[in-house]
Design an enzyme around this catalytic site. Sequence first.
Site, short mmCIF file in Angstrom:
data_model
loop_
_atom_site.label_atom_id
_atom_site.label_comp_id
_atom_site.label_asym_id
_atom_site.label_seq_id
_atom_site.Cartn_x
_atom_site.Cartn_y
_atom_site.Cartn_z
N GLU A 190 -1.76 -5.39 38.65
CA GLU A 190 -0.32 -5.43 38.84
C GLU A 190 0.06 -6.37 39.99
O GLU A 190 1.15 -6.96 39.97
CB GLU A 190 0.22 -4.02 39.06
CG GLU A 190 -0.02 -3.16 37.83
CD GLU A 190 0.82 -1.92 37.76
OE1 GLU A 190 1.52 -1.62 38.75
OE2 GLU A 190 0.77 -1.25 36.72
N SER A 258 -15.52 -1.11 23.83
CA SER A 258 -16.20 -0.10 23.00
C SER A 258 -15.59 -0.17 21.61
O SER A 258 -14.48 -0.67 21.43
CB SER A 258 -16.01 1.33 23.55
OG SER A 258 -16.62 1.48 24.81
N ASP A 334 -2.11 1.97 30.60
CA ASP A 334 -1.64 1.74 31.97
C ASP A 334 -1.63 3.08 32.71
O ASP A 334 -0.71 3.88 32.55
CB ASP A 334 -0.23 1.15 31.93
CG ASP A 334 0.26 0.73 33.31
OD1 ASP A 334 -0.48 0.93 34.29
OD2 ASP A 334 1.38 0.22 33.41
N ASP A 337 0.04 2.57 38.96
CA ASP A 337 1.15 1.69 39.31
C ASP A 337 1.07 1.32 40.78
O ASP A 337 0.58 2.09 41.62
CB ASP A 337 2.49 2.34 38.99
CG ASP A 337 2.78 2.31 37.50
OD1 ASP A 337 2.94 1.22 36.94
OD2 ASP A 337 2.81 3.40 36.89
#
Length: 808
Positions: A190, A258, A334, A337
Amino acid sequence: MNWWKWLFSSLIILIAVVAIVASATIYSALYISLPAYDTKLAADVSATVRVDRDNLGYLSIHAANRQDASYALGFAHAQERFFQMDLLRRNAAGELAGLFGSRAVAADKALRQHRFRHHAEQALQQLTQQQNQLLQGYTNGVNAGLNALTLPPFEYWILRQQPQPWQATDSFLVIYSMYLDLQGKLGRDEYAMTVLKNSIDSDWYHFLQQHSQHWQAAIDASIIPAVLMPRSAYPSVLTQQLNACVQCDVKDATDIGSNNFAVSGTLTHHGSAILADDMHLGLRVPNTWYKAQLNWRQNNQIIQVTGLSLPGAPAIVVGSNTNIAWGFTNSTGDWHDLIKLTLSDDGKRYLSQDGWQPLQYHYETIKVAHDKDQALELASTHWGPVVYFPANHSTNPTAKNSAGNTSNSNDNQAYALRWVGYDSKAVNFNLIALETASTVQQAVNLAPNIGIPAQNLVVADAAGHIAWTIAGAIPKRSLDYDWDTAQDWSQQPDYWQGYIDATEQPAIINPSIKRLWSANARTVGADMYAKIGNGGYDLGARGQQIRDQLLDNTAFNEADLHQIQLDNNAKMLARWQQLLLSQLTAEFIEEHQLQQYQNQVSLSSDQANVNAIGYTLVKHFRQQLLQLQFAPLSALLEQQGAASRDLKFSLEPAIWQMLQQKRADTVVAPYTDWQHLMQSAILQSKQQLEQQNGSIDNSRWGLVNQAKIQHPLALAIPYFGNWLNMPNTEMNGDSHMPRVQGSTFGQSQRLVVAPGQEHLGILTMPTGQSGHPLSPFYRADHTYWLNGVTLPFLPGAKKYQLLLTPQP
């Protein structure tokens, strides 16, 4: 002169004798430190436990109850893999310097910011009584297995250390170590996205970070459309290489991969659904996984669970219980943060939605082997630890900031890291509940409360049903928020408001196409995608290749799915081969003597197999072109403490659209046009291969792509260290295809099984069961894995038996 000859000969003989005696002593010590595979030992169990091994060391445990089975599994893990377990717990806790000395202090300082030992202690308090008993049984088994060894594992001799007892909290640290492995960007992604977004126009930012229109394979058939190239001029900062990048490798494939996929029972001859799972991780000696079968009695029934365990944890991680089979791939969602902080002038307070708050300080001591301890001060907010991203350390002075971290004196912006890994839902042992689930619906219901790094869970059951969901908790976040860049959370309520309800967890059960797959790319769209977010998805090329093979057939057996795992067809590079050939004009070929180069590109580019030269040439041309075109982007990020490899997107979609349009303003300096750039990439990549390998003819893919699977201490042992490693071996496979394979990264196992039909299943892994170099199991599985040869999913006939009997 004869006495000189006599003295010299005597010295040679003496050195030889000393070497022989030393070798014999080391060998003898190693030999007596082997685990006892055939014996009877008193143990803390309620009834006698049989611990059987077949000729490859595949473990079978037969116990009266799950707690005794947990004890026996811990016993076996410690005897075969204790050093590996120790590294996992120390890695998560930031305690590596206690083994490796001052060279590991910097790594420990970075790892301590997560305070995972503290979180592990909290997680222990949240276990149910039954889970606590199982974990304590496992812990007791680990320490009993370690103490039963005549000598400690050999790694501790080399390090001049003694192994420390296992604690119940250490099993949580093993899970946290997987968090670091699977979600280890820790805000760097980020931060890189923030730097890029702040440096270029928004339309170009959205163009660069788009999903690929060509490589999408979501299981719900959702499509994210391409972002067209903006009409405005390409940002000049991305064309002029004002400062050279040091690390110019650009984002290509996801770091952790994977595959898992399943077919419905309506497509199999036995009616049970079939699951295939191959998890891609760093390859080392010993392997990450340990093959085990647990058998115990529960409610007058025999429970049998077979599959792969993770040394350090009491559960079967992936496998089958005869009713369901389950497997994982990294979700690549995600899960953290980055919060931009406003600090007070004295640097000891931060602004929050509730006004100014004092930074919280934590004081820790780093134990350093053979050296004095080091004190560490850590600063954190109520969101998470304070982190910095210092810019260009190679050229700018550094200074200590108020949080005790080293940061660039010209850019002291502080951030906080908000991460699922810090929350109470991050780790638990709810995974164990899958061992007794009997339907895919039950597995899906369990998934939201499983405390592991969020994974794509694919499940198949004996009744023929299949399902996909996310295993792990999903944060509840505002859906209209930019989760890809750092934001200021001080002006309004927290953007994380707990976790979504289990009923809202994304899931797909029994899709109409009767097939499921995941391969670290975007798995679903619409509302489900909005909940999961983008943590840096891989291109959909690998998933698309798996999907297409599943759709091309209407009937499957276990061998069919195993062949998909071994697929090394270079579908993604096919268009790059055509692009490369289009640049080999007659004049260009003649000027640079590229006739042989052209022939190889034409003849052997379709597969990443060991004999292909053309594949090597196309791959390196593509890599060089990406590197040249985006070197200014890499330099831009580096100058602000970021890296292009941390961006949340692949640059493949952007460069391919640029190549189609060939706009002059998008060509990077100093190249005059796109043909000049592409032909330069051809010549430079060819030259690099010739320098590395001697010639184009010596650039077979097998020579370039050799598996180098090593023991972590091999380099520390003169002369004999290489004996600990697996042999360097030419390998088929690469990124962007089902058979993912690099020198130190690839398929850490290949599993195919239908629940209720385990006798037809397949389970193969690199290296072997044991971490002891004299064990018959140290290399037992490796040749099978290298050559794509199947091994049975179930353990073979008993060859060794250890009996653990109740203490008198």
